[in-house]
Motif scaffolding. Structure first.
Motif, PDB file in Angstrom:
ATOM      1  N   TRP A  10       0.814  -1.247   0.131  1.00  4.04           N
ATOM      2  CA  TRP A  10      -0.163   0.064   0.096  1.00  4.04           C
ATOM      3  C   TRP A  10       0.962   0.988   0.017  1.00  4.04           C
ATOM      4  O   TRP A  10       0.287   2.542  -0.502  1.00  4.04           O
ATOM      5  N   ARG A  11       1.920   1.337   0.682  1.00  2.00           N
ATOM      6  CA  ARG A  11       2.782   2.331   0.619  1.00  2.00           C
ATOM      7  C   ARG A  11       3.467   2.615  -0.854  1.00  2.00           C
ATOM      8  O   ARG A  11       3.542   3.881  -1.172  1.00  2.00           O
ATOM      9  N   ARG A  57      -7.298   2.430   1.420  1.00  2.00           N
ATOM     10  CA  ARG A  57      -8.112   2.297   2.619  1.00  2.00           C
ATOM     11  C   ARG A  57      -7.106   2.003   3.791  1.00  2.00           C
ATOM     12  O   ARG A  57      -7.207   2.481   4.935  1.00  2.00           O
ATOM     13  N   GLU A  58      -6.023   1.045   3.441  1.00  4.22           N
ATOM     14  CA  GLU A  58      -5.178   0.671   4.348  1.00  4.22           C
ATOM     15  C   GLU A  58      -4.248   2.012   4.991  1.00  4.22           C
ATOM     16  O   GLU A  58      -4.112   2.083   6.169  1.00  4.22           O
ATOM     17  N   ALA A  59      -4.000   2.790   4.111  1.00  8.51           N
ATOM     18  CA  ALA A  59      -3.045   3.831   4.532  1.00  8.51           C
ATOM     19  C   ALA A  59      -3.942   4.914   5.289  1.00  8.51           C
ATOM     20  O   ALA A  59      -3.532   5.233   6.426  1.00  8.51           O
ATOM     21  N   ASP A  61      -6.411   3.946   7.402  1.00  6.72           N
ATOM     22  CA  ASP A  61      -6.450   3.017   8.556  1.00  6.72           C
ATOM     23  C   ASP A  61      -5.221   3.168   9.342  1.00  6.72           C
ATOM     24  O   ASP A  61      -5.404   2.729  10.672  1.00  6.72           O
ATOM     25  N   SER A  62      -4.121   3.158   8.816  1.00  4.40           N
ATOM     26  CA  SER A  62      -2.890   3.036   9.386  1.00  4.40           C
ATOM     27  C   SER A  62      -2.631   4.154  10.420  1.00  4.40           C
ATOM     28  O   SER A  62      -3.229   5.152  10.244  1.00  4.40           O
ATOM     29  N   GLY A  63      -1.840   3.875  11.131  1.00  4.14           N
ATOM     30  CA  GLY A  63      -1.301   5.024  12.306  1.00  4.14           C
ATOM     31  C   GLY A  63      -0.022   5.533  12.056  1.00  4.14           C
ATOM     32  O   GLY A  63       0.421   6.269  12.639  1.00  4.14           O
ATOM     33  N   GLU A  64       0.294   5.256  10.664  1.00  7.71           N
ATOM     34  CA  GLU A  64       1.701   5.721  10.264  1.00  7.71           C
ATOM     35  C   GLU A  64       1.553   7.151   9.758  1.00  7.71           C
ATOM     36  O   GLU A  64       0.370   7.774   9.511  1.00  7.71           O
ATOM     37  N   ARG A  65       2.563   7.908   9.803  1.00  5.08           N
ATOM     38  CA  ARG A  65       2.774   9.308   9.487  1.00  5.08           C
ATOM     39  C   ARG A  65       3.033   9.401   7.862  1.00  5.08           C
ATOM     40  O   ARG A  65       4.105   8.872   7.309  1.00  5.08           O
ATOM     41  N   LEU A  66       1.689   9.490   7.192  1.00  8.19           N
ATOM     42  CA  LEU A  66       1.807   9.550   5.614  1.00  8.19           C
ATOM     43  C   LEU A  66       2.700  10.564   5.084  1.00  8.19           C
ATOM     44  O   LEU A  66       3.004  10.520   3.800  1.00  8.19           O
ATOM     45  N   ARG A  83      -4.037  13.169   4.089  1.00  2.41           N
ATOM     46  CA  ARG A  83      -5.329  12.225   4.521  1.00  2.41           C
ATOM     47  C   ARG A  83      -6.543  12.563   4.033  1.00  2.41           C
ATOM     48  O   ARG A  83      -7.340  11.883   3.381  1.00  2.41           O
TER      49      ARG A  83
END
Length: 337
Positions: A10-11, A57-59, A61-66, A83
């Motif tokens: 997804w990244r 959607r995964e991005a 829902d993730s807690g990562e710093r996009l 986001r």
């Protein structure tokens, strides 16, 4: 994160999407519609539309710093900007459903591909840059100095366009992965059907090119182009646009199916001089059209290219391709516009 894409996942989808907008100072609704349309109609190489959708959607829902996925050097945007942009793109992808069928998908490229089980089925008299331009794609380099574009056709066949293949020539080789019960000439016919390359541009290496492909740009390609133009107009909130020159030329080369009358002639709708002759990209669609008209007898039909149809029908008439569909389009003898 820099200019190198992350590993598949997804990244990589998010990185690729942000890469295309990194220098846009304003991520407005027009940009969102454009990028959502691109993900649906021309997905990133190596991903299906469903994988792209799930990646966004995964991005979210993730807690990562996009923000860390935004390539350098970025126009200033913060985490909330990213986001919000991804969320709106995802929503617009859903607004485009049902997504039109694509003629082919570009598969994931291996920097060291094993082409040993592929067979050359055609020699395309174009170099990689020309072939990629025709397919609105790109060739990827691999070890040894070559480049390729792996593809999965909507027929299920796996093919690869490779250059160089023959010593001293930049011609592109069309390779196919063998499938049980699938003749090489049928794979080549499917390739021509969806890509729009014509037999005059290739050397057939299958020992028997399927005659059904002799129409040049196949009916699948024409239907795809019409869906594409209709989807772009719908996405922009506009009425369907007039067909482009390239789509009109594909129509002229495409073999279409028309219902015939008992006496020599064709079925037409509308008054003389201002009517339309229904024509279909698939014979099954013609049969369904005749059945809907409560014609219980098996329909008489004939096939002809779009160009021949325009020459055959009376002056003042046009050809209506795939009536009853969302992308039904009329073509006149005078050309597009």
């Amino acid at each position: 994160m820099g200019d190198l894409p992350p590993p598949w996942g997804w990244r990589r989808v998010v990185w690729s999407l942000l890469y295309t907008v990194q220098f846009k100072p304003v991520w407005d609704d027009d940009l969102v519609r454009w990028r959502a349309g691109g993900l649906v109609l021309e997905p990133f190489g190596g991903f299906t539309r469903e994988e792209e959708h799930e990646a966004l959607r995964e991005a979210l829902d993730s807690g990562e710093r996009l923000l860390d996925l935004l390539p350098d050097p970025p126009v200033p945007h913060d985490e909330q900007d990213i986001r919000d942009f991804l969320r709106r793109v995802l929503e617009h992808m859903d607004l485009l459903r049902p997504w039109p069928e694509l003629p082919f998908l570009v598969m994931r490229h291996d920097p060291s591909p094993d082409l040993g089980d592929f067979r050359a089925i055609a020699r395309l008299h174009l170099d990689g840059q020309e072939a990629a331009h025709r397919l609105h794609g790109a060739f990827y380099g691999f070890a040894g100095g070559g480049s390729w574009q792996p593809m999965r056709l909507n027929s299920g066949d796996e093919v690869a366009l490779v250059e160089p293949w023959w010593q001293g020539s930049r011609d592109v080789a069309v390779l196919a992965r063998p499938r049980p019960g699938r003749a090489p000439e049928d794979v080549l016919a499917a390739f021509l059907h969806v890509t729009g390359f014509v037999p005059e541009e290739i050397d057939d290496l299958t020992d028997g090119l399927n005659a059904a492909s002799r129409g040049g740009a196949g009916s699948g390609w024409l239907a795809y182009l019409l869906r594409l133009e209709n989807s772009i107009a719908t996405l922009a909130g506009e009425e369907p646009v007039r067909v482009s020159r390239s789509t009109y030329e594909a129509f002229l080369r495409t073999r279409l199916y028309c219902q015939a009358t008992e006496s020599p002639g064709v079925v037409a709708v509308g008054p003389p001089g201002a009517g339309l002759v229904p024509a279909f990209t698939l014979p099954e669609a013609l049969a369904a059209f005749a059945a809907a008209g409560k014609d219980e007898t098996e329909p008489r039909f004939f096939s002809a290219t779009g160009k021949d149809l325009l020459d055959l029908i009376p002056e003042g008439y046009g050809v209506l391709v795939d009536p009853g569909t969302a992308y039904a389009t009329a073509f006149a003898a005078g050309g597009p516009g």
